[in-house]
Design an enzyme around this catalytic site. Structure first.
Site, mmCIF file in Angstrom:
data_model
loop_
_atom_site.group_PDB
_atom_site.id
_atom_site.type_symbol
_atom_site.label_atom_id
_atom_site.label_comp_id
_atom_site.label_asym_id
_atom_site.label_seq_id
_atom_site.Cartn_x
_atom_site.Cartn_y
_atom_site.Cartn_z
ATOM 1 N N ASP A 137 0.667 -0.969 0.008
ATOM 2 C CA ASP A 137 -0.299 0.207 0.268
ATOM 3 C C ASP A 137 0.494 0.984 0.004
ATOM 4 O OD1 ASP A 137 -2.837 -1.546 -0.148
ATOM 5 O OD2 ASP A 137 -2.471 -1.198 1.906
ATOM 6 N N ASP A 155 -6.962 -1.441 -4.363
ATOM 7 C CA ASP A 155 -7.758 -1.125 -3.736
ATOM 8 C C ASP A 155 -9.112 0.518 -4.467
ATOM 9 O OD1 ASP A 155 -6.440 -2.966 -2.066
ATOM 10 O OD2 ASP A 155 -6.049 -1.135 -0.974
#
EC number: 3.4.23.36
Length: 176
Positions: A137, A155
């Protein structure tokens, strides 16, 4: 005994394949583009950041490098390792189901666009889990000291795809 129901009295089935001129392969190619973009940005971040490093971009957005061994919002991140394979398997099952949906509903462009985004995002995160053992991330949005959990391009694709699925369903319901 012959059926008393006439052919015209039966509800018409929607032909999901007839409308539009797209193919499942086109939608899968779009999903692959999402995977490629996701992996490209992750590789750039991994090569230019150290773990935990954060670089401000604006007053509300940083680029960071963090790892997520769990699911959304780090759900089950500390579960002991089994979650890596659980979420990998789940992503593969969801991916297979979406491919089936693409073949079944090819003519529904918004629907196929939405599930292609979800497919690309799911596969992008599955690649991370298989290759690295965690999801990479790097997008960190915040207000003052409150930081939204970091996330990635995959995402974003999953989220936008889910919103578009809702929009598609609302439009479909409104027509009836």
């Amino acid at each position: 005994m012959a059926s008393t129901t006439s052919r015209s009295a039966r509800p018409a089935r929607r032909n999901n394949k007839a409308s539009g001129n797209t193919t499942p392969l086109l939608w899968m190619a779009f999903a692959l583009l999402v995977v490629v973009l996701d992996q490209f940005f992750k590789i750039v971040i991994v090569r230019t950041f150290t773990y935990g490093e954060s670089r401000p971009v604006t007053r509300f957005f940083n680029l960071v490098l963090v790892y997520n061994k769990g699911a959304a919002f780090s759900f089950l991140a500390d579960a002991g390792g089994w979650q890596r394979w659980f979420f990998t398997g789940l992503g593969l099952v969801v991916g297979a189901f979406i491919v089936w949906l693409l073949y079944r509903h090819t003519g529904q462009k918004l629907f196929c666009f939405a599930v292609s985004l979800i497919l690309g995002g799911a596969v992008g995160n599955v690649v991370d889990r298989v290759v690295y053992g965690h999801v990479i991330d790097f997008l960190d949005f915040y207000v003052r000291n409150y930081h939204w959990p970091a996330f990635n391009v995959a995402d974003c694709a999953i989220t936008v795809g889910a919103v578009l699925l809702i929009v598609d369903e609302l439009r479909r319901v409104r027509k009836h």
